[in-house]
Design an enzyme around this catalytic site. Structure first.
Site, PDB file in Angstrom:
ATOM      1  N   HIS A  95       0.826  -1.221   0.000  1.00 55.08           N
ATOM      2  CA  HIS A  95       0.000   0.000   0.000  1.00 55.08           C
ATOM      3  C   HIS A  95       0.856   1.265   0.000  1.00 55.08           C
ATOM      4  O   HIS A  95       0.366   2.339  -0.349  1.00 55.08           O
ATOM      5  CB  HIS A  95      -1.053  -0.010   1.122  1.00 55.08           C
ATOM      6  CG  HIS A  95      -0.589   0.475   2.456  1.00 55.08           C
ATOM      7  ND1 HIS A  95      -0.264  -0.369   3.496  1.00 55.08           N
ATOM      8  CD2 HIS A  95      -0.408   1.724   2.943  1.00 55.08           C
ATOM      9  CE1 HIS A  95       0.096   0.345   4.541  1.00 55.08           C
ATOM     10  NE2 HIS A  95       0.019   1.618   4.236  1.00 55.08           N
ATOM     11  N   ASP A 146      -0.456  -7.483   1.832  1.00 54.61           N
ATOM     12  CA  ASP A 146       0.142  -6.142   1.755  1.00 54.61           C
ATOM     13  C   ASP A 146       1.677  -6.192   1.856  1.00 54.61           C
ATOM     14  O   ASP A 146       2.242  -5.868   2.891  1.00 54.61           O
ATOM     15  CB  ASP A 146      -0.463  -5.281   2.878  1.00 54.61           C
ATOM     16  CG  ASP A 146      -0.135  -3.806   2.726  1.00 54.61           C
ATOM     17  OD1 ASP A 146       0.427  -3.418   1.686  1.00 54.61           O
ATOM     18  OD2 ASP A 146      -0.459  -3.041   3.667  1.00 54.61           O
ATOM     19  N   SER A 242       4.067   2.537   8.210  1.00 56.10           N
ATOM     20  CA  SER A 242       3.677   1.517   7.238  1.00 56.10           C
ATOM     21  C   SER A 242       4.876   1.005   6.456  1.00 56.10           C
ATOM     22  O   SER A 242       5.755   1.777   6.076  1.00 56.10           O
ATOM     23  CB  SER A 242       2.667   2.089   6.248  1.00 56.10           C
ATOM     24  OG  SER A 242       1.389   2.046   6.802  1.00 56.10           O
TER      25      SER A 242
HETATM   26  C1  4AZ Z   1      -1.440   3.969   8.087  1.00 56.76           C
HETATM   27  O1  4AZ Z   1      -2.214   4.890   7.866  1.00 56.76           O
HETATM   28  C2  4AZ Z   1      -1.576   3.186   9.328  1.00 56.76           C
HETATM   29  N1  4AZ Z   1      -2.329   1.653  14.011  1.00 56.76           N
HETATM   30  C3  4AZ Z   1      -0.606   2.265   9.681  1.00 56.76           C
HETATM   31  C4  4AZ Z   1      -0.721   1.540  10.848  1.00 56.76           C
HETATM   32  C5  4AZ Z   1      -1.810   1.718  11.655  1.00 56.76           C
HETATM   33  C6  4AZ Z   1      -2.797   2.632  11.319  1.00 56.76           C
HETATM   34  C7  4AZ Z   1      -2.667   3.371  10.147  1.00 56.76           C
HETATM   35  C8  4AZ Z   1      -1.918   0.900  12.899  1.00 56.76           C
HETATM   36  O2  4AZ Z   1      -0.560   3.696   7.269  1.00 56.76           O
END
Ligand code: 4AZ
Length: 287
Positions: A95, A146, A242
């Site tokens: 993503h 992902d 992420s």
């Molecule tokens: C994001 O927006 C995201 N709390 C990544 C991890 C989490 C929430 C959002 C986990 O990429």
């Protein structure tokens, strides 16, 4: 292909939170959707969320993905994390290669930064990404499968991280796992200039299915995902973490993927279940 529109809505909301003004708007939207103010994380916001400082000397294979053209130069253009799994191969989240509308975002200035604990400095190395392999099974609607592997133009010879084995069962509930990243420390768009880490217990598949039964805040799929977080919240990965690693026993067992907000009670972080994809990841990376 049939897609759940409500799922699209939630996932774009999640990515939308990357800008700090946008984060405020998103919190207002969340409050309206849930009919309540979002609950505050337990304890002072310090983290990844609720974490402590980390150093790339400890995690030399934890890298930042950068695009200054898209994210500005203040934090070296950082927008996601990744893990060096071979000298020219970086494991990240699929993503991270898409924009907030779910469209492929091929950033011409995409780079990987290694050895830069503080993104405000120029320490460490920056290497351009030559090619991107997105898991062909990645589903942008459900955010399942992902993972992606980036190939670097030049090798980074600082050592690589090991993946957990294919189908290895390392995911027992309450197992401590550690996530590292330069992401949001509060859930309000406070991106960290320095690397942070937090240790959180794994959450059982049953509890995670209860947390994410479907609808606008997501659906947990035990075959492709794993969850981690404290019951009372307060510790979590967040936006811009992420793509970074979730470590169990020093090996990469998860990839930061999604969640309903960050560090909220009853809403654990959701990670790509690396053991389920270990063979495919190794093949994609030529390991
Ligand atoms: C994001 O927006 C995201 N709390 C990544 C991890 C989490 C929430 C959002 C986990 O990429």
């Amino acid at each position: 292909m049939v897609r759940a529109p409500e799922r699209n809505e939630r996932s774009s909301f999640r990515r939308y939170i990357r800008g700090s003004t946008a984060a405020l708007a998103a919190i207002v939207v969340a409050a309206v959707l849930t009919g309540a103010a979002p609950s505050a994380p337990a304890g002072p916001p310090r983290g990844v969320v609720g974490g402590s400082p980390a150093d790339t000397a400890t995690y030399p294979w934890a890298v930042a993905l950068s695009s200054r053209a898209e994210y500005g130069s203040a934090r070296s253009g950082q927008f996601c994390g990744g893990t060096l799994i071979a000298p020219t191969k970086v494991l990240t989240a699929a993503h991270c290669m898409f924009d907030q509308n779910g469209k492929r975002d091929d950033r011409p200035d995409l780079k990987v930064i290694q050895g830069r604990t503080d993104l405000r400095t120029t320490t460490g190395r920056e290497v351009a990404v030559g090619s991107v392999y997105v898991n062909p099974g990645f589903d942008a609607t459900w955010i399942s499968g992902d993972w992606a592997v980036l190939t670097l133009d030049e090798p980074l010879s600082t050592g690589s991280a090991s993946l957990v084995g294919a189908d290895e069962d390392v995911y027992a509930a309450d197992t401590p796992s550690t996530v590292v990243g330069w992401g949001d420390t509060t859930g309000r768009g406070d991106y960290s200039p320095t690397l942070r880490q937090v240790t959180v217990p794994l959450v059982s598949d049953a509890a995670c299915s209860t947390a994410y039964p479907g609808g606008i805040y997501g659906t947990y799929d035990a075959a492709s995902m794993v969850c981690a977080g404290e019951k009372r919240g307060g510790k979590d990965a967040c936006s811009a973490d992420s793509g970074g690693p979730l470590l169990i026993g020093g090996r990469v067992a998860g990839i930061v993927s999604w969640g309903d907000g960050c560090a909220l009670a009853g809403k654990p972080g959701v990670y790509t279940r690396v053991a389920a994809f270990a063979r495919d990841i190794r093949d994609a990376a030529g390991l």
